[in-house]
Write an enzyme that holds these catalytic residues in place. Structure first.
Site, mmCIF file in Angstrom:
data_model
loop_
_atom_site.group_PDB
_atom_site.id
_atom_site.type_symbol
_atom_site.label_atom_id
_atom_site.label_comp_id
_atom_site.label_asym_id
_atom_site.label_seq_id
_atom_site.Cartn_x
_atom_site.Cartn_y
_atom_site.Cartn_z
ATOM 1 N N ASP A 1 -4.226 -41.462 -19.306
ATOM 2 C CA ASP A 1 -4.511 -40.742 -20.557
ATOM 3 C C ASP A 1 -3.191 -40.277 -21.153
ATOM 4 O O ASP A 1 -2.399 -39.616 -20.479
ATOM 5 C CB ASP A 1 -5.431 -39.543 -20.306
ATOM 6 C CG ASP A 1 -6.116 -39.079 -21.590
ATOM 7 O OD1 ASP A 1 -5.421 -38.884 -22.603
ATOM 8 O OD2 ASP A 1 -7.353 -38.903 -21.575
ATOM 9 N N GLN B 1 -15.249 -27.936 -25.125
ATOM 10 C CA GLN B 1 -16.708 -27.889 -25.282
ATOM 11 C C GLN B 1 -17.401 -28.906 -24.395
ATOM 12 O O GLN B 1 -18.584 -28.792 -24.092
ATOM 13 C CB GLN B 1 -17.036 -28.096 -26.774
ATOM 14 C CG GLN B 1 -18.423 -28.564 -27.109
ATOM 15 C CD GLN B 1 -18.470 -30.060 -27.449
ATOM 16 O OE1 GLN B 1 -17.508 -30.788 -27.211
ATOM 17 N NE2 GLN B 1 -19.585 -30.490 -28.022
ATOM 18 N N ARG B 2 -16.653 -29.917 -23.905
ATOM 19 C CA ARG B 2 -17.273 -30.979 -23.108
ATOM 20 C C ARG B 2 -16.396 -31.479 -21.959
ATOM 21 O O ARG B 2 -16.915 -32.106 -21.035
ATOM 22 C CB ARG B 2 -17.640 -32.176 -24.015
ATOM 23 C CG ARG B 2 -16.438 -32.831 -24.662
ATOM 24 C CD ARG B 2 -16.789 -33.664 -25.876
ATOM 25 N NE ARG B 2 -15.585 -34.252 -26.484
ATOM 26 C CZ ARG B 2 -14.744 -33.592 -27.273
ATOM 27 N NH1 ARG B 2 -14.950 -32.314 -27.555
ATOM 28 N NH2 ARG B 2 -13.683 -34.197 -27.781
ATOM 29 N N LYS C 1 -3.291 -34.346 -20.345
ATOM 30 C CA LYS C 1 -4.621 -34.447 -19.755
ATOM 31 C C LYS C 1 -4.565 -35.077 -18.365
ATOM 32 O O LYS C 1 -5.309 -34.692 -17.466
ATOM 33 C CB LYS C 1 -5.564 -35.250 -20.654
ATOM 34 C CG LYS C 1 -6.084 -34.493 -21.845
ATOM 35 C CD LYS C 1 -7.151 -35.300 -22.573
ATOM 36 C CE LYS C 1 -7.679 -34.538 -23.777
ATOM 37 N NZ LYS C 1 -8.705 -35.306 -24.520
ATOM 38 N N CYS D 1 -15.900 -39.210 -32.984
ATOM 39 C CA CYS D 1 -16.441 -37.969 -32.426
ATOM 40 C C CYS D 1 -16.074 -36.749 -33.279
ATOM 41 O O CYS D 1 -16.897 -35.872 -33.507
ATOM 42 C CB CYS D 1 -15.919 -37.799 -30.996
ATOM 43 S SG CYS D 1 -16.356 -36.235 -30.208
#
Length: 238
Positions: free
Chosen positions: A61, A71-72, A85, A186
């Site tokens: 990544d 949030q996810r 990340k 998204c």
């Protein structure tokens, strides 16, 4: 590959599980798995594979953690905003299971580096959010003769499948390349955080099945999830 006394205690629920047992747990310990993307799908994949005792877990990544991710993407934290990340995922894995060897690849997957990256692994999971990268991953896995678990989500829905050597390929499922401008992003249409958890966990399950030989993987089958209707459907392709 033998298990230490600490590992036997840690994985005891696997070891007593018919169909996994000590042999399956040793296979997980010997496995070298690469996860592409440490985002919404990659987060539950990384969490469950690390908890399951995958011996070597790599993550590709190039991005950094942002507030809107949290949030996810539950392996990252507010304190980690602005950090890599891949490195953030490594910190999560280290805190969860010190028996897992973690390898951070803080770079974008491209046609130029995919072959070299995949050469060190025996199973690939793709949780990226754009069609171009998914196509690159699928072609590189096919060329290397490696199985690929592929997942995708949008808004309230998701899907997961497995591309395996000798089975139907990415181009069988997607015979034409869509225009990226026509694909919903998204950040534009949104995604319910729990949907990434559903699909990411299913991806981890498929990976564990492939490593241990348990059950029937989703080869040639696309599993579709409708979060609003709480319904799963299946489409076969060849």
């Amino acid at each position: 590959m033998s298990l230490s006394s600490d590992e036997i205690k840690r994985y005891s629920r696997h070891i007593v599980l018919r169909g996994v047992g000590g042999e399956g747990q040793q296979a997980l310990k010997a496995a070298r798995v690469l996860v592409i993307g440490a985002g919404g799908l990659g987060s539950p994949v990384i969490a469950y594979l690390a908890a399951a005792g995958v011996g070597t877990l790599g993550v590709v990544d190039h991005d950094t953690v942002s507030l809107s991710n949290l949030q996810r993407q539950m392996i990252h934290t507010s304190a980690g905003i602005g950090t890599s990340k891949a490195q953030s995922a490594g910190a999560f894995v280290a805190a969860l299971n010190d028996h897992v060897s973690f390898v951070a690849h803080a770079e974008r997957l491209t046609t130029a580096n995919a072959t070299a990256l995949f050469a060190n692994y025996d199973l690939i999971l793709d949780g990226t959010d754009n069609f171009g990268t998914r196509a690159i991953a699928a072609e590189a896995a096919r060329a290397a003769g490696l199985p690929l678990v592929s997942g995708a989500v949008s808004m309230f829905d998701g899907q997961v499948t497995v591309f395996a050597p000798g089975g139907p390929s990415f181009t069988d499922l997607y015979p034409t390349t869509p225009d990226e401008a026509d694909l919903p992003a998204c950040e534009v249409v949104g995604v319910l955080g729990a949907v990434t958890g559903v699909i990411g966990t299913l991806m981890a399950m498929e990976a564990i099945k492939l490593v241990t030989g348990l059950g029937e993987p989703l080869i040639g089958r696309l599993l579709l999830y409708d979060g609003r209707a709480a319904r799963f459907d299946e489409m076969r392709y060849a």
